[in-house]
Each structure stands twice: as C-alpha cells, then as structure tokens.
Write a protein that holds these residues in place. Structure first.
Motif, PDB file in Angstrom:
ATOM      1  N   ALA A  25      -1.410   3.758   9.145  1.00  0.00           N
ATOM      2  CA  ALA A  25      -2.637   3.768  10.066  1.00  0.00           C
ATOM      3  C   ALA A  25      -3.523   2.443   9.769  1.00  0.00           C
ATOM      4  O   ALA A  25      -4.269   2.215  10.763  1.00  0.00           O
ATOM      5  CB  ALA A  25      -3.165   5.103   9.799  1.00  0.00           C
TER       6      ALA A  25
ATOM      7  N   ALA B 144       2.855  10.710   2.864  1.00  0.00           N
ATOM      8  CA  ALA B 144       1.566  10.812   3.377  1.00  0.00           C
ATOM      9  C   ALA B 144       0.771   9.390   2.683  1.00  0.00           C
ATOM     10  O   ALA B 144       0.065   8.971   3.568  1.00  0.00           O
ATOM     11  CB  ALA B 144       0.529  11.789   2.082  1.00  0.00           C
ATOM     12  N   LEU B 145       1.359   8.900   1.806  1.00  0.00           N
ATOM     13  CA  LEU B 145       0.830   7.585   1.372  1.00  0.00           C
ATOM     14  C   LEU B 145       1.406   6.300   2.323  1.00  0.00           C
ATOM     15  O   LEU B 145       0.497   5.654   2.973  1.00  0.00           O
ATOM     16  CB  LEU B 145       1.136   7.100   0.066  1.00  0.00           C
ATOM     17  CG  LEU B 145       0.994   5.594  -0.420  1.00  0.00           C
ATOM     18  CD1 LEU B 145      -0.832   5.730  -0.467  1.00  0.00           C
ATOM     19  CD2 LEU B 145       1.558   5.627  -1.896  1.00  0.00           C
TER      20      LEU B 145
ATOM     21  N   VAL C  39      -0.861   6.767   5.580  1.00  0.00           N
ATOM     22  CA  VAL C  39      -2.248   6.141   5.512  1.00  0.00           C
ATOM     23  C   VAL C  39      -2.096   4.487   5.314  1.00  0.00           C
ATOM     24  O   VAL C  39      -2.977   3.964   6.314  1.00  0.00           O
ATOM     25  CB  VAL C  39      -2.652   6.398   4.090  1.00  0.00           C
ATOM     26  CG1 VAL C  39      -4.080   5.728   4.013  1.00  0.00           C
ATOM     27  CG2 VAL C  39      -3.212   8.081   4.155  1.00  0.00           C
TER      28      VAL C  39
END
Length: 419
Positions: free
Chosen positions: A30, A23-24, A27
């Motif tokens: 992105a 997930a990190l 992010v």
C-alpha cells in the motif's frame, strides 16, 4: 506433550507467521513508494553517516545530521527560488503595476463601499441563492481536498525520513539478525547481502551524483543559450535556477525534468507571442536543448555509468527506462533494486541450485570476497591510525576501530563482532 501436539503447535505458529507476513506485505504494498524512497534516502546518506559517526555522538545525532546534510542543498535551492520570486515581485511593484492610483475608482462605487447606510440597504438574499451556495460549497470542498493532499504528503515524507533515520542508526542490528536467523554457517546469506548492498549503494548514491551532474549541465546550457537570446523579454528566466531545478527533478527520470522545462517553455511562448511572434524560434531551441542535452543524454547515457558501474550498462539503462513506466514514479528506485536482487541471485545462488550442490559463499567475485567474513583472511586489517583492527560494514565501508564499535553496541550476549 505428544509429538502430534508439538506438530500442531508448530503448525499454528506457522499459520500465525504467514498471517503476520501477509499483513506486512499488504502494508508495504500500500505504501511501496514511501518505503522504496526511504531506502533510497538511507543509501544516499549512508556515506555521510559513516564519516560523521566517528566524530558525532550518539549515533542518533549523527543520523539526524546526515539527513539534514542531504536536505540542506534542497533547502538552499528552495530559498534561492523564493529569493528570485521576491526579486521579481519587487521589480513589478517598483514598475507601478500594483500602484492603485493608476486604476481610477468610480466615486459612486467608493461611496457605496464606505457608506454603512447604503451597505445595509443591500438585498443580501440576492447574493445567497442556491447557485452561489453551491459554488461556495464546491470551493470549500476543493480547499479541504488540497489541505488533505498536503497533509498526506507530509505524513509520507515523515515516514520516509523516519525509515532512513532508523536504518542508518540500526542497520548493523538488522544485518546481525538476518545473518543469525537465515544464515547457514557457510556465509552464503552474508555474501549475497554484501553483494546486493554494495550495488544498491552504488546505484542510489549514483542517483545523487547524476542529479548534480545534470544540474551542472543544465546551468551551463541555459546560461549559454541566454547569450544568444534575441531579446531580454524572451530570454530564459533565471537560467541558473531552472538548470538547478532540472537537476533535482532528474532524480525522477522520464517525467521529472519535464515538470521544470515544459512550464518554463509555455511561459516563454506566451511572453514571446505578445512581444514578437517571430521570435518563437528561440522557444523551440530552448525546448530542443532541454530535451536532448539536459534530459535525454544524461538520463540514458550518464546515469547508467554513474549508478551501476558493477552491473551491465544495458541492464541498468533498461531498469531506469522501464521502471517508471511499470510502477510509476517510484519505479526509478524499485526497478534497480529488483535488478540487483535478481542479478546476484542468478550469479551466486542459482548455479548451485541448478546443479543440486551445496551453496558456498566463494561463488562471490574475488573483489567482494575480501569484505565477506566467511572467506576473509584470518588476519584482521589494521586501521590507518594504527590503533587496532578496523571494522567493515556490509558494503565494505570502513568504519571506526572495532574496539570502539564494540563499546557502542548495547547487546551483551557475548557475540564476537565481525571484522
């Protein structure tokens, strides 16, 4: 709990850790440009912060003042640009360009505008056709998109500044956590991190130095070029301002400066075409000087020397050239970061891995070893004022005496401060 149960619990924590890490990574991927530029701001302002922190308390205020000190020249440049725009607007106003008395208004049109009865007689339905409503909706949609674009840009700018601010204030805590978590007791992680940090500081602070030098070259080149302008109408408008803007835009190579001198060249070409088309040669000379003297030479020759003095000049040049082509505008910051990480991994870690030997921190160059606690002399260095041992940060920068530094730390775990 049985051994099988412990292994299952550990496996579950590893799965959770990998999920959080994924997930990190998502992010960061992105918003990679935002994070990379935030790191650039951190390294660009850290030399200022290291000096202000000794005189300004608390560290949060010193970090805020450092960021403002970096942004102050850009703010003054914007104010200077606005002053030039206002000056030109006043000049056009005084010349009578906006004097409405010069533009005759038909009496019938004036009566139609000022007479309420005639306004009420107008057929508004003819002005509310589907075509007109569609054009109005399209205009409103474009306005909303423009506002959203600037809003998203403001959010990205806030994240960049916030990331740089917290890195300035808490970089030591991050360093301590990384060394205590991933360190192996031999100082390898600290040695690798010190070498990477040293070169990143040289590269990113070198970007600021390159922008200053490029802006100086631009101001001199355009001012001298204006001396040979065949007419005042076809000269470079606000030559000093154009040179300074070119210097600021040089932070983004390959494309950056073209955003400045290409529109200026188009403006000069249009003005020259209406004044005297035979004077277009001066516009071509301006484009040639901008491309060769102000753009190409500093970007390909000057930047590698001021940004990567401890690295191979050719590798730094390649990183600056291919970075924006591979990753976009933020490639100017991301590609040198990858170069530094790969270079020091190949220099410090890879030889030991290939030979199958223990990785030892003395693989670092002697010039870097002096700032690595694992190989430093047991005798702590003394500060210039003789008050006691002087602390060094991860990049070798001298900071306040270690006794003052310990007072700043809010941790009470008894860990000794590294000299």
């Amino acid at each position: 709990m049985s051994l099988l149960g412990l292994e299952r619990a550990r496996l579950g924590w590893w799965v959770l850790g990998l999920a959080l890490g994924g997930a990190l990574v998502f992010v960061v991927h992105a918003f990679v440009g935002t994070f990379v530029f935030g790191v650039f701001l951190y390294y660009a302002t850290r030399p200022i912060y290291r000096r202000l922190r000794r005189r300004i308390r608390p560290p949060s205020l010193a970090a805020a003042v450092s960021l403002f000190a970096l942004a102050l020249p850009a703010l003054l440049l914007v104010l200077y640009a606005f002053a030039i725009v206002i000056q030109q607007a006043v000049r056009y106003t005084n010349s009578g360009l906006f004097d409405l008395s010069q533009y005759p208004i038909d009496q019938e049109l004036l009566d139609a505008i000022t007479d309420p009865e005639r306004l009420l007689e107008l057929d508004l339905s003819s002005y509310l056709s589907a075509e007109v409503i569609g054009q109005l909706t399209q205009s409103l949609s474009s306005a909303v998109d423009t506002i959203a674009f600037f809003g998203v840009g403001a959010v990205h700018l806030f994240v960049m500044i916030a990331l740089a601010f917290y890195l300035l204030r808490d970089d030591r805590r991050l360093t301590d956590w990384a060394v205590s978590t991933f360190g192996d007791g031999r100082g390898v992680v600290l040695a690798y991190g010190t070498a990477v940090d040293h070169d990143l500081k040289a590269i990113f602070f070198g970007n600021i130095l390159n922008a200053v030098l490029t802006g100086t070259i631009g101001v001199i080149a355009y001012t001298v070029l204006n001396v040979f302008a065949p007419a005042s109408q076809v000269s470079i408008p606000a030559a000093a301002l154009v040179g300074l803007l070119a210097g600021v835009a040089s932070i983004i190579p390959v494309v950056g400066m073209k955003l400045v001198y290409v529109p200026v060249a188009l403006y000069m070409a249009v003005v020259t075409f209406f004044v005297d088309p035979q004077l277009l040669w001066f516009v071509l000379v301006f484009v040639a000087v901008s491309f060769v003297v102000v753009d190409t030479i500093p970007d390909l020759v000057l930047r590698p020397y001021v940004s990567g003095r401890s690295l191979h000049v050719g590798s730094v040049m390649i990183a600056y050239t291919f970075g924006p082509l591979l990753f976009g505008w933020y490639g100017i910051f991301l590609m040198p970061m990858l170069l530094v990480l790969v270079f020091h991994f190949a220099r410090i870690v890879l030889p030991e891995l290939v030979r199958g030997e223990d990785i030892r921190p003395f693989a670092v160059d002697p010039g870097v070893e002096a700032s690595v606690p694992a190989v430093a002399s047991p005798e702590p260095p003394v500060s210039a004022d003789g008050e006691g041992p002087t602390a060094h940060d991860a990049s070798g920068d001298e900071t306040e005496p270690a006794s003052e530094k310990r007072d700043e730390r809010d941790r009470s775990d008894g860990t000794d401060e590294r000299d």
